[in-house]
Design an enzyme around this catalytic site. Structure first.
Site, PDB file in Angstrom:
ATOM      1  N   LYS A 221      54.644  49.386  68.157  1.00 61.53           N
ATOM      2  CA  LYS A 221      55.629  48.663  67.351  1.00 61.53           C
ATOM      3  C   LYS A 221      55.828  49.234  65.953  1.00 61.53           C
ATOM      4  O   LYS A 221      55.018  49.998  65.451  1.00 61.53           O
ATOM      5  CB  LYS A 221      55.248  47.172  67.278  1.00 61.53           C
ATOM      6  CG  LYS A 221      55.707  46.435  68.531  1.00 61.53           C
ATOM      7  CD  LYS A 221      55.521  44.949  68.436  1.00 61.53           C
ATOM      8  CE  LYS A 221      55.980  44.311  69.760  1.00 61.53           C
ATOM      9  NZ  LYS A 221      55.629  42.888  69.826  1.00 61.53           N
ATOM     10  N   ARG A 255      49.047  43.099  75.265  1.00 60.03           N
ATOM     11  CA  ARG A 255      50.246  43.596  75.957  1.00 60.03           C
ATOM     12  C   ARG A 255      50.510  45.033  75.501  1.00 60.03           C
ATOM     13  O   ARG A 255      50.669  45.278  74.308  1.00 60.03           O
ATOM     14  CB  ARG A 255      51.432  42.698  75.608  1.00 60.03           C
ATOM     15  CG  ARG A 255      52.723  43.053  76.305  1.00 60.03           C
ATOM     16  CD  ARG A 255      53.838  42.081  75.913  1.00 60.03           C
ATOM     17  NE  ARG A 255      55.105  42.423  76.525  1.00 60.03           N
ATOM     18  CZ  ARG A 255      55.949  43.317  76.032  1.00 60.03           C
ATOM     19  NH1 ARG A 255      55.669  43.944  74.919  1.00 60.03           N
ATOM     20  NH2 ARG A 255      57.080  43.576  76.660  1.00 60.03           N
TER      21      ARG A 255
HETATM   22  C1  8Y7 Z   1      56.203  41.029  72.806  1.00 60.44           C
HETATM   23  C2  8Y7 Z   1      56.677  40.453  73.992  1.00 60.44           C
HETATM   24  C3  8Y7 Z   1      57.939  42.144  73.462  1.00 60.44           C
HETATM   25  C4  8Y7 Z   1      55.071  40.441  72.174  1.00 60.44           C
HETATM   26  C5  8Y7 Z   1      55.041  38.841  73.986  1.00 60.44           C
HETATM   27  C6  8Y7 Z   1      58.138  45.408  72.327  1.00 60.44           C
HETATM   28  C7  8Y7 Z   1      58.571  40.896  75.544  1.00 60.44           C
HETATM   29  C8  8Y7 Z   1      59.098  44.319  72.159  1.00 60.44           C
HETATM   30  N1  8Y7 Z   1      56.999  42.102  72.487  1.00 60.44           N
HETATM   31  N2  8Y7 Z   1      56.104  39.379  74.588  1.00 60.44           N
HETATM   32  N3  8Y7 Z   1      57.765  41.162  74.385  1.00 60.44           N
HETATM   33  N4  8Y7 Z   1      54.529  39.350  72.815  1.00 60.44           N
HETATM   34  N5  8Y7 Z   1      54.436  37.768  74.526  1.00 60.44           N
HETATM   35  O1  8Y7 Z   1      58.157  46.281  71.405  1.00 60.44           O
HETATM   36  O2  8Y7 Z   1      54.596  40.831  71.112  1.00 60.44           O
HETATM   37  O3  8Y7 Z   1      57.387  45.490  73.285  1.00 60.44           O
HETATM   38  S1  8Y7 Z   1      59.266  43.274  73.561  1.00 60.44           S
END
Ligand code: 8Y7
Length: 279
Positions: A221, A255
């Protein structure tokens, strides 16, 4: 701490890895639907081989400034892939969506957890999750993906994120969603400036002290880019550093795009946490 994800179990008594599978055409250079479907499947198999405990599948990009996708288009993207993966692989599947119709369609073909960056504020989303009876991850976001990075503003980001999440928990419980099916997420990068992300990471233990598992998504990120001035392909080391800091403070789901490396960082962090102090 055992989560029943539509028949597949997720044990959050220790930190686990959530592997990211994007099913958005713009995530792939070729841009074609078939290519992206096939690529998503291969990606899923690889992430499980690398050690993913759960896969997060998304059909709508939530990157800053991204354009929203129609519900049916999103269903058409994700449902065939989820169906194929849930038949082929044993791991639970999380559906990354803000839309009630997509939640229902995804669970119907095998998804077992709802990952909603909008914390079930969308029309019908609360009711859908209550009926579907699967775990849900409630994430904090200030604004919408279209506008969130324009003017993020907080007096006390940690307290405000905590208060928002607890309010969403209360709303969920009133809607009939059981407390033991709820996961919380501060939403790194979602309507936050660099210092807000840093403060949330510094004080993550405030959130992990609550009686809900905490999910953290920092993989590649902009918080890493902002601090280190490296572009998105050079953010692995930074992602691992932040994953370790999160696990150290009690995060239970990380994640990530880079499952193999993140699993190593998480494991090492756990070894430090668990070693005996004396011989
Ligand atoms: C997150 C996310 C994304 C996060 C959760 C990216 C879908 C953006 N970021 N879901 N999603 N937490 N729960 O850069 O931080 O991956 S998308």
């Amino acid at each position: 701490m055992l989560f029943d994800c539509a028949g597949k179990s997720l044990d959050l008594s220790a930190p686990r890895i959530m592997g990211i599978v994007n099913i958005t055409p713009d995530s792939f250079s070729d841009g074609g639907k078939f290519f992206s479907r096939d690529a998503a499947l291969r990606q899923a198999v690889k992430l499980v081989e690398d050690g993913a405990d759960i896969l997060d599948m998304g059909g709508e990009s939530t990157r800053p400034g991204s354009t929203p996708v129609e519900e049916q288009e999103e269903i058409d993207r994700v449902a065939p892939v989820i169906e194929a993966i849930s038949a082929e692989l044993d791991v639970p599947i999380s559906i990354d969506t803000m839309k009630a119709g997509v939640m229902r369609a995804a669970v119907a073909v095998g998804a077992g957890l709802i990952n909603d960056v909008n914390a079930l504020r969308g029309e019908g989303a609360l009711e859908a999750v209550a009926e579907l009876n699967v775990p849900v991850c409630l994430m904090h976001m200030q604004g919408t993906p279209q506008t969130m990075q324009k003017e993020p503003h907080y007096q006390d980001v940690v307290s405000e994120v905590e208060a928002f999440l607890l309010e969403r928990v209360a709303v969920c419980e009133r809607a009939g969603i059981q407390a033991d099916k709820i996961i919380l997420d501060p939403g790194f990068g979602f309507g936050k400036r660099a210092r807000h992300n840093l403060r949330l990471m510094k004080r993550l233990s405030r959130l992990t002290a609550l009686p809900y598992p905490v999910l953290v998504g920092v993989s590649r990120k902009s918080i890493i880019g902002d601090m280190l001035k490296v572009d998105v392909n050079e953010r692995l080391a930074g992602s691992l550093a932040l994953a370790s800091i999160a696990v150290w403070q009690g995060a239970k789901l990380i994640r990530t795009h880079d499952v193999r490396e993140t699993a190593q960082a998480v494991k090492l962090t756990q070894h430090v946490q668990q070693v005996e102090d004396f011989d």
